[in-house]
Structures are given as structure tokens and as C-alpha cells.
Design a protein around this motif. Structure first.
Motif, short mmCIF file in Angstrom:
data_model
loop_
_atom_site.label_atom_id
_atom_site.label_comp_id
_atom_site.label_asym_id
_atom_site.label_seq_id
_atom_site.Cartn_x
_atom_site.Cartn_y
_atom_site.Cartn_z
N GLY A 307 2.10 -54.27 -43.38
CA GLY A 307 2.55 -55.26 -43.88
C GLY A 307 2.22 -56.78 -43.77
O GLY A 307 1.18 -56.63 -42.81
N ARG A 308 2.68 -57.79 -44.05
CA ARG A 308 2.46 -59.13 -43.50
C ARG A 308 3.45 -59.88 -42.67
O ARG A 308 2.96 -60.98 -42.19
CB ARG A 308 2.24 -60.02 -44.91
N ALA A 309 4.46 -59.00 -42.33
CA ALA A 309 5.24 -59.79 -41.41
C ALA A 309 5.07 -59.80 -40.00
O ALA A 309 4.07 -58.91 -39.70
CB ALA A 309 6.77 -58.78 -41.23
N HIS A 310 5.64 -60.48 -39.18
CA HIS A 310 5.21 -60.94 -37.84
C HIS A 310 5.69 -59.49 -37.01
O HIS A 310 6.59 -58.93 -37.10
CB HIS A 310 6.06 -61.96 -37.19
N ILE A 311 4.62 -59.11 -36.35
CA ILE A 311 4.84 -57.85 -35.41
C ILE A 311 4.53 -58.33 -33.92
O ILE A 311 3.40 -58.97 -33.68
CB ILE A 311 4.00 -56.66 -35.63
N PRO A 312 5.62 -58.34 -33.03
CA PRO A 312 5.24 -58.98 -31.73
C PRO A 312 3.85 -58.26 -30.98
O PRO A 312 3.95 -57.14 -30.97
CB PRO A 312 6.44 -58.64 -30.92
N ALA A 313 3.39 -59.31 -30.03
CA ALA A 313 2.10 -58.61 -29.59
C ALA A 313 2.41 -57.52 -28.65
O ALA A 313 1.81 -56.70 -28.11
CB ALA A 313 1.60 -59.88 -28.75
N GLU A 314 3.56 -57.62 -28.03
CA GLU A 314 4.04 -56.44 -27.00
C GLU A 314 4.13 -55.01 -27.51
O GLU A 314 4.26 -54.10 -26.63
CB GLU A 314 5.13 -56.91 -26.22
N CYS A 315 4.30 -54.94 -28.78
CA CYS A 315 4.37 -53.93 -29.61
C CYS A 315 2.91 -53.20 -29.94
O CYS A 315 3.03 -52.07 -30.48
CB CYS A 315 5.05 -53.94 -31.06
N ALA A 316 1.87 -54.00 -29.45
CA ALA A 316 0.44 -53.40 -29.73
C ALA A 316 0.32 -51.88 -29.34
O ALA A 316 -0.37 -51.15 -30.10
CB ALA A 316 -0.47 -54.25 -29.15
N PRO A 317 0.73 -51.48 -28.22
CA PRO A 317 0.59 -50.03 -27.55
C PRO A 317 1.27 -49.13 -28.52
O PRO A 317 0.50 -47.91 -29.18
CB PRO A 317 1.09 -50.06 -26.26
N ALA A 318 2.49 -49.32 -28.93
CA ALA A 318 3.29 -48.59 -29.97
C ALA A 318 2.37 -48.23 -31.34
O ALA A 318 2.28 -47.30 -32.05
CB ALA A 318 4.74 -48.76 -29.91
N VAL A 319 2.06 -49.47 -31.87
CA VAL A 319 1.36 -49.70 -33.22
C VAL A 319 0.02 -48.69 -33.07
O VAL A 319 -0.43 -48.26 -33.96
CB VAL A 319 1.31 -51.09 -33.66
N ASN A 320 -0.73 -49.15 -31.94
CA ASN A 320 -2.01 -48.36 -31.74
C ASN A 320 -2.00 -46.83 -31.68
O ASN A 320 -2.60 -46.28 -32.49
CB ASN A 320 -2.89 -48.89 -30.46
N ASP A 321 -0.68 -46.25 -31.26
CA ASP A 321 -0.68 -44.89 -31.17
C ASP A 321 -0.44 -44.41 -32.41
O ASP A 321 -0.94 -43.39 -32.86
CB ASP A 321 0.55 -44.68 -30.35
N PHE A 322 0.50 -45.20 -33.26
CA PHE A 322 0.81 -44.82 -34.63
C PHE A 322 -0.67 -44.83 -35.66
O PHE A 322 -0.85 -43.85 -36.26
CB PHE A 322 1.84 -45.91 -35.45
N LEU A 323 -1.49 -45.94 -35.25
CA LEU A 323 -2.68 -45.97 -36.26
C LEU A 323 -3.62 -44.90 -35.36
O LEU A 323 -4.15 -44.06 -36.65
CB LEU A 323 -3.12 -47.17 -35.75
N ARG A 324 -3.69 -44.43 -34.40
CA ARG A 324 -4.60 -43.44 -34.09
C ARG A 324 -4.25 -42.09 -34.47
O ARG A 324 -5.20 -41.27 -34.77
CB ARG A 324 -4.67 -43.64 -32.50
N ASP A 325 -2.81 -41.91 -34.10
CA ASP A 325 -2.52 -40.50 -34.18
C ASP A 325 -1.95 -40.01 -35.61
O ASP A 325 -1.90 -38.89 -36.19
CB ASP A 325 -1.14 -40.07 -33.36
N HIS A 326 -1.55 -41.04 -36.52
CA HIS A 326 -1.09 -40.79 -37.90
C HIS A 326 -1.87 -41.29 -39.09
O HIS A 326 -2.39 -40.55 -39.95
CB HIS A 326 0.45 -41.26 -37.98
N LEU A 327 -2.17 -42.72 -38.82
CA LEU A 327 -2.27 -43.35 -40.30
C LEU A 327 -4.20 -43.00 -40.38
O LEU A 327 -4.56 -42.61 -41.63
CB LEU A 327 -2.47 -44.93 -40.04
N CYS A 328 -4.84 -43.13 -39.26
CA CYS A 328 -6.16 -43.02 -39.27
C CYS A 328 -6.44 -41.42 -39.67
O CYS A 328 -7.42 -41.23 -40.80
CB CYS A 328 -7.06 -43.43 -38.02
#
Length: 377
Positions: A307-328
Motif C-alpha cells: 500500500g501507500r500508507a505510512h508504515i512505522p520504521a520500527e515495523c521493518a523487521p516484521a515486514v521484512n519477515d513477511f516479504l522474505r517468507d511469503h510474498l517473494c
């Protein structure tokens, strides 16, 4: 200066016309420009040029151009001078008759040089203030004429020889030459391993920076890996970027980025060298398509799923796990129409529909953990 002319018979306009048509031979000798000017003046007076009509004036001017060798523009200026003053004078190499009086003397030009030596050449407005204070505050009479000088005229004085003699030897500002990366578009020639990289920022809110997504796409196979970092500095970026590059199921041969400083630096260059990635290229000026592939993926993939909404910087580890394990894995192994023989087992472990549902469920859980009140389709 001698003018030898056999033009006494040419005293009417008909005779001038006959001369121009070549039916009336006339011998003449002009020794110098002053002789030509003398001939022009005498001819203007003989034919009463200023009282003639337009057609007859053109006839006389053509005659003068032929016998003097002067251009029509030169004759126009001489005729205008004769009409204005009654004389024709050659002013080449002489000062103008009504020269502007110089407001600033050579000594005045040396004073800004003295100021620039002391202050290190300030801007025009700052130099102007120094000059004003030298006269009005400190009473230095040398600066009287410079006390109210304009900004523009300060730069004019700096061009004078008197200024250059007393000023510092100053070099123009030179652009910083960054030798990292080759400025050209990569040419994979149908081979995988030529990746493009770009950064996507997930917005700001109340002055707080959002996280950054790193998007790496192979040009030939469209294989794509995405990671998330708190900040685009080497301490956060390098580990994630290295993970993304090593996650490709083939050797990465070339790395291409735009001219962003988060990629064009010695830290990234050192990491690429460690991974034996031989080519490091960057986009060329005025070639917006050099990195168009990954930029299109920013909208079609990253913005679609994060999305285009603001995602806090401190959430980067959780988002990175989602990208690595599911989306990619979903993007690379369950994309319609794309197969890899060496990845058959992984691709066959779930159908494309099952993988899509799994990614959406993982994304729903991710955004619910970030904001329990948010609803994600």
C-alpha cells in the motif's frame, strides 16, 4: 591623402544610372578609407542626397557602394552621420564622442579585492554590507563611492584587471567526481543475473519517517526479491541487500541502480566486490528508462501489497519477515507462465491459488499486528 577621380562628368542621376549599367567608363583611384569618406561626402553634397526621393537615394547609394567598396551598412551609417553633423569622420580606434563617465575608478576596483582577500570572497550581498560599513561605520573614506554599490556591480568590478591583480587566486567550484559505478545501461544479452534495484519509501506521519522497501529485480527472468529496512544507511541496508542478492537461484552478474547515494557509495561497492558481482552500473542523465523495470515493479508489486500508507520504521523487521517468507516465494515460484526446472519441487509444493491465499492471510496477520483496527482485504 590623395583622391584621384574622373567623375566630373557624373553630375546627374542619369549619368549615375549609366555608370551603374556599365555604359559609362570612369577611372578612379582610392588610396585609403579617408579617401572613400571624402568621396562619399562630396557625392552626397553634389547630388543633394538628403532631398532626393527613396528610389533616387537607392541609386546614389548603389553608386557609392560600387566606387568605394563600402558595404550598404557602412554607407547607411556614414550617410546618417552626414545628415546629423554635416561631416563624415572615421572614429575607429578613438574614444566615443559622448562616452559614459566611469563611476568607479581603478582604485575602487582594488578595494573589493582587499575585502575578498580578508574575508575569503563572500557573496555579493555580504560583500556589499562590508563595503557599506567600512565607510558609514568605520569612516574609511576610500570606500565612499562603494558604500552604495549594487550587488551586480560588485561582480562587474571583480572582472576588472585591477581587482584580479589584488585578489586571491580563486578556482571555480568543481563538481564532485564519483568514480563508483559505470554510467551506462546494462546489457544482459538474454542472460539472467543482471539485477536492477530501487527504494520505495512508505511515507511520513507527524514528522516520523516510515520504513523503506528495497526492491531487486532480475532483468531477464523478472525474479524479484524485496526487503524492508528502518533507514537507508549502510548499517541497516547492507545486511538486507546482501540477503536479497544471495537469495537469487542463479549467479548475480551485474548490479544497476539509479544515482541515489544509498547505493552509489563505497560500502555497497565493497559488498558487491565481496559477492563477486563484476558489473556495477548506474543510470545515465536524461535517460529515464535506464531503471524503468524496477520502477514499474515498485508500483505493480510493492505498492500493491504494502500500500501507500505510512508504515512505522520500527515495523521493518516484521515486514521484512513477511516479504522474505511469503510474498517473494509467491512472486517467484507461482507467477503464471514462469517455471524453473531446478525449482520444480518448491513450485509443486502448493498450487498458485493456494500460495496466493497463503500470502494474503500472512499479509492480513502482518497489518493486524501493526494496527489492530486496520482491515486489509
Amino acid at each position: 591623402m590623395i583622391v584621384t577621380l574622373r567623375t566630373e562628368r557624373i553630375r546627374t542621376l542619369d549619368e549615375v544610372r549609366a555608370f551603374l549599367e556599365g555604359s559609362e567608363p570612369v577611372d578612379f583611384t582610392l588610396n585609403d578609407r579617408d579617401s572613400a569618406h571624402l568621396l562619399v561626402r562630396r557625392s552626397l553634397e553634389r547630388f543633394r542626397y538628403h532631398r532626393l526621393g527613396k528610389r533616387d537615394k537607392g541609386l546614389v547609394k548603389a553608386y557609392l557602394a560600387k566606387v568605394t567598396g563600402l558595404s550598404r551598412a557602412q554607407l547607411t551609417r556614414l550617410i546618417a552621420q552626414h545628415k546629423r553633423t554635416g561631416h563624415i569622420r572615421d572614429r575607429r580606434g578613438k574614444p566615443p564622442a559622448n562616452a559614459f563617465q566611469r563611476r568607479y575608478t581603478p582604485g575602487d576596483a582594488a578595494l573589493p579585492a582587499e575585502v575578498d582577500v580578508a574575508y575569503g570572497r563572500l557573496s555579493g550581498p555580504a560583500t556589499k554590507e562590508v563595503l557599506r560599513r567600512r565607510y558609514e561605520v568605520h569612516g574609511d573614506g576610500r570606500f565612499e563611492r562603494l558604500a552604495h554599490i549594487s550587488n551586480g556591480h560588485i561582480y562587474n568590478l571583480r572582472k576588472r584587471r585591477d581587482y584580479r591583480l589584488g585578489a586571491l587566486s580563486l578556482d571555480k567550484t568543481r563538481p564532485v567526481q564519483v568514480s563508483i559505478g559505470v554510467r551506462r545501461k546494462p546489457d544482459p544479452d538474454g542472460r539472467p543475473g543482471f539485477v536492477r534495484v530501487d527504494t520505495v519509501h512508505q511515507g511520513d506521519r507527524d514528522g516520523e519517517k516510515g520504513l523503506y522497501a528495497l526492491n531487486v529485480v532480475d532483468q531477464v527472468t523478472q525474479f524479484e526479491h524485496i526487503g524492508a529496512v528502518i533507514r537507508i544507511t549502510e548499517i541497516f541496508m547492507l545486511p538486507v541487500l546482501e540477503d536479497l542478492l544471495t537469495a537469487f537461484p542463479f549467479q548475480v552478474r551485474a548490479f544497476h541502480a539509479d544515482n541515489g547515494s544509498e547505493y552509489i557509495n563505497h560500502h555497497v561497492a565493497g559488498m558487491l566486490n565481496k559477492l563477486h558481482i563484476g558489473q556495477f552500473t548506474k543510470s545515465r542523465p536524461r535517460h529515464s528508462n535506464d531503471n524503468a523495470l524496477v520502477e514499474s515493479k515498485n508500483g505493480a508489486i510493492v505498492r500493491k501489497w504494502l500500500g501507500r500508507a505510512h508504515i512505522p520504521a520500527e515495523c521493518a523487521p516484521a515486514v521484512n519477515d513477511f516479504l522474505r517468507d511469503h510474498l517473494c516465494p509467491f512472486l517467484n515460484f507461482h507467477r503464471p507462465g514462469v517455471t524453473f526446472e531446478q525449482l520444480d519441487r518448491l513450485a509443486a509444493s502448493a498450487s498458485g491459488l493456494q500460495a496466493a491465499k497463503s500470502v494474503r492471510e500472512a499479509r492480513r496477520r502482518l497489518f493486524h499486528s501493526l494496527d489492530p483496527a486496520a482491515s486489509v482485504a
